[in-house]
Design a protein around this motif. Sequence first.
Motif, PDB file in Angstrom:
ATOM      1  N   UNK A  43       0.668  -1.189  -0.027  1.00  0.00           N
ATOM      2  CA  UNK A  43       0.016  -0.127  -0.085  1.00  0.00           C
ATOM      3  C   UNK A  43       0.872   1.563   0.150  1.00  0.00           C
ATOM      4  N   UNK A  47       0.690   4.251  -2.749  1.00  0.00           N
ATOM      5  CA  UNK A  47       0.311   5.439  -2.501  1.00  0.00           C
ATOM      6  C   UNK A  47       1.385   6.480  -3.108  1.00  0.00           C
ATOM      7  N   UNK A  57       0.319  15.682 -12.837  1.00  0.00           N
ATOM      8  CA  UNK A  57      -0.927  16.133 -13.774  1.00  0.00           C
ATOM      9  C   UNK A  57      -0.753  17.659 -13.546  1.00  0.00           C
ATOM     10  N   UNK A  93       8.486   7.275   2.619  1.00  0.00           N
ATOM     11  CA  UNK A  93       7.009   6.623   2.469  1.00  0.00           C
ATOM     12  C   UNK A  93       7.252   5.186   2.608  1.00  0.00           C
ATOM     13  N   UNK A  97       5.215   5.590   6.746  1.00  0.00           N
ATOM     14  CA  UNK A  97       4.335   6.901   6.269  1.00  0.00           C
ATOM     15  C   UNK A  97       4.734   7.923   6.779  1.00  0.00           C
ATOM     16  N   UNK A 100       7.115  10.530   5.367  1.00  0.00           N
ATOM     17  CA  UNK A 100       6.907  11.208   3.696  1.00  0.00           C
ATOM     18  C   UNK A 100       6.727  12.558   3.692  1.00  0.00           C
ATOM     19  N   UNK A 108       6.198  19.432  -3.561  1.00  0.00           N
ATOM     20  CA  UNK A 108       5.250  20.116  -3.502  1.00  0.00           C
ATOM     21  C   UNK A 108       5.382  21.548  -3.830  1.00  0.00           C
TER      22      UNK A 108
ATOM     23  N   UNK B  16      -5.539  21.379  -6.310  1.00  0.00           N
ATOM     24  CA  UNK B  16      -4.511  21.031  -5.225  1.00  0.00           C
ATOM     25  C   UNK B  16      -5.179  21.663  -3.818  1.00  0.00           C
ATOM     26  N   UNK B  26      -8.018  13.713   6.494  1.00  0.00           N
ATOM     27  CA  UNK B  26      -7.281  12.487   7.386  1.00  0.00           C
ATOM     28  C   UNK B  26      -7.060  12.905   8.565  1.00  0.00           C
ATOM     29  N   UNK B  33      -2.464   6.963   7.014  1.00  0.00           N
ATOM     30  CA  UNK B  33      -1.702   6.548   5.866  1.00  0.00           C
ATOM     31  C   UNK B  33      -0.969   5.287   6.120  1.00  0.00           C
ATOM     32  N   UNK B  34      -0.990   4.384   4.938  1.00  0.00           N
ATOM     33  CA  UNK B  34      -1.290   4.497   3.641  1.00  0.00           C
ATOM     34  C   UNK B  34      -3.012   4.421   3.513  1.00  0.00           C
ATOM     35  N   UNK B  36      -6.954   4.736   2.654  1.00  0.00           N
ATOM     36  CA  UNK B  36      -7.678   5.686   2.010  1.00  0.00           C
ATOM     37  C   UNK B  36      -9.141   5.395   2.310  1.00  0.00           C
ATOM     38  N   UNK B  40     -16.503   7.554   6.556  1.00  0.00           N
ATOM     39  CA  UNK B  40     -17.122   7.788   5.217  1.00  0.00           C
ATOM     40  C   UNK B  40     -16.888   9.003   4.833  1.00  0.00           C
ATOM     41  N   UNK B  43     -13.742   9.452   3.177  1.00  0.00           N
ATOM     42  CA  UNK B  43     -13.861   8.725   1.653  1.00  0.00           C
ATOM     43  C   UNK B  43     -14.423   9.723   0.596  1.00  0.00           C
ATOM     44  N   UNK B  44     -15.451  10.512   1.320  1.00  0.00           N
ATOM     45  CA  UNK B  44     -16.254  11.552   0.251  1.00  0.00           C
ATOM     46  C   UNK B  44     -15.323  12.693  -0.034  1.00  0.00           C
ATOM     47  N   UNK B  46     -12.007  12.236  -0.023  1.00  0.00           N
ATOM     48  CA  UNK B  46     -10.706  11.523  -1.156  1.00  0.00           C
ATOM     49  C   UNK B  46     -11.429  11.427  -2.608  1.00  0.00           C
ATOM     50  N   UNK B  47     -12.785  11.022  -2.479  1.00  0.00           N
ATOM     51  CA  UNK B  47     -13.135  10.588  -3.847  1.00  0.00           C
ATOM     52  C   UNK B  47     -13.595  12.020  -4.701  1.00  0.00           C
ATOM     53  N   UNK B  49     -11.402  14.476  -4.706  1.00  0.00           N
ATOM     54  CA  UNK B  49      -9.929  14.779  -5.267  1.00  0.00           C
ATOM     55  C   UNK B  49      -9.900  14.062  -6.493  1.00  0.00           C
ATOM     56  N   UNK B  50      -9.998  12.401  -6.324  1.00  0.00           N
ATOM     57  CA  UNK B  50      -9.666  11.790  -7.280  1.00  0.00           C
ATOM     58  C   UNK B  50     -10.549  12.017  -8.430  1.00  0.00           C
ATOM     59  N   UNK B  53      -9.013  14.865 -10.174  1.00  0.00           N
ATOM     60  CA  UNK B  53      -7.826  14.257 -11.121  1.00  0.00           C
ATOM     61  C   UNK B  53      -8.519  13.708 -12.197  1.00  0.00           C
TER      62      UNK B  53
ATOM     63  N   UNK C  34     -19.188   6.451  -1.422  1.00  0.00           N
ATOM     64  CA  UNK C  34     -17.906   6.589  -1.969  1.00  0.00           C
ATOM     65  C   UNK C  34     -17.058   5.174  -1.974  1.00  0.00           C
TER      66      UNK C  34
END
Lengths: 129, 129, 129
Positions: A43, A47, A57, A93, A97, A100, A108, B16, B26, B33-34, B36, B40, B43-44, B46-47, B49-50, B53, C34
Amino acid sequence: MTVIVLVSVLAMLQYLLFGVLVSRARTRFGVQAPAVTGHEVFERYFRVQMNTLELLVVFLPALWLASLFVAPLWIALLGLLYLIGRVLYLRGYVAAPSRRELGFGLSFLPILALLLIDLVGAVAALVRG
Amino acid sequence: MTVIVLVSVLAMLQYLLFGVLVSRARTRFGVQAPAVTGHEVFERYFRVQMNTLELLVVFLPALWLASLFVAPLWIALLGLLYLIGRVLYLRGYVAAPSRRELGFGLSFLPILALLLIDLVGAVAALVRG
Amino acid sequence: MTVIVLVSVLAMLQYLLFGVLVSRARTRFGVQAPAVTGHEVFERYFRVQMNTLELLVVFLPALWLASLFVAPLWIALLGLLYLIGRVLYLRGYVAAPSRRELGFGLSFLPILALLLIDLVGAVAALVRG
């Protein structure tokens, strides 16, 4: 712009290499696709690759736009800092973790600097008309 | 093209910022970490951001290619719509995953419009030779 | 460069289509956002989209940089190979994760070839001064 091409290619190769490390960790720690969890060290590698994707990106467009406003050699130096930061991020990392942070900051901050150059350059160009 | 640089930078800064919100979530919800997953609301974020991306990698190239074929000011307006759509997506998703649809549509449709402009522009250029 | 625009747009549309397949799999296999795990077949579609995202961020810049050094028509052919490789990757992975290798190789090798062209082109340009 040749030096910007070179930094871009190095950043892309570094990122693909991080992907190869994930593949190797998948085999080594027995994490079967499509799973991306199941072993803590796997993991961490996963990550590292994902976080590098998340930054790449922004890094590449920010790098190219900045080289419109500032001499490419200076911009390439910021790019080099990013590349070094990513190596430290990987090493930190995978060790733990919590270690990192330094590598993250070092990769960054150059991105933030590039975006600031882009923003100031674009606003200045708009004001001048 | 200055206005396209500006929209690009705003989209990268917004993305960013979404990453910063993930970092804060987090800490706030105690997801180490690590990992994700595990909370709940984390996770929202995180999703969000993902998903941003996932769209940004298409938004930026589609935006720049479209400005080859249509006046940059019109293209920048489509970019602005995307930026607003992403804010609504964040607010909706964090409130409840089912409320992410409007913001998603408002940021996805401008991207489809940009790609359509790119496709029609490229095919028209090929036909003209 | 029109042919490079065309290949870029096709690669972006293909990737967005893979995202639509993930949405459909989410509904079909009852995986509530999510969450991105919970049903093996959903996870395969999700990993296909993620892996394509992972490659697309390198494919597009590598493609454009390569077309600075080699005739765009040859570069576009490498791009076409990538597109076909991704279709095979999707079909293989959804059938069984172990059958994703051929499609992966067919989409990964063109990217490596593009990066090699970029690297050799940039180094040659630097040496010539």
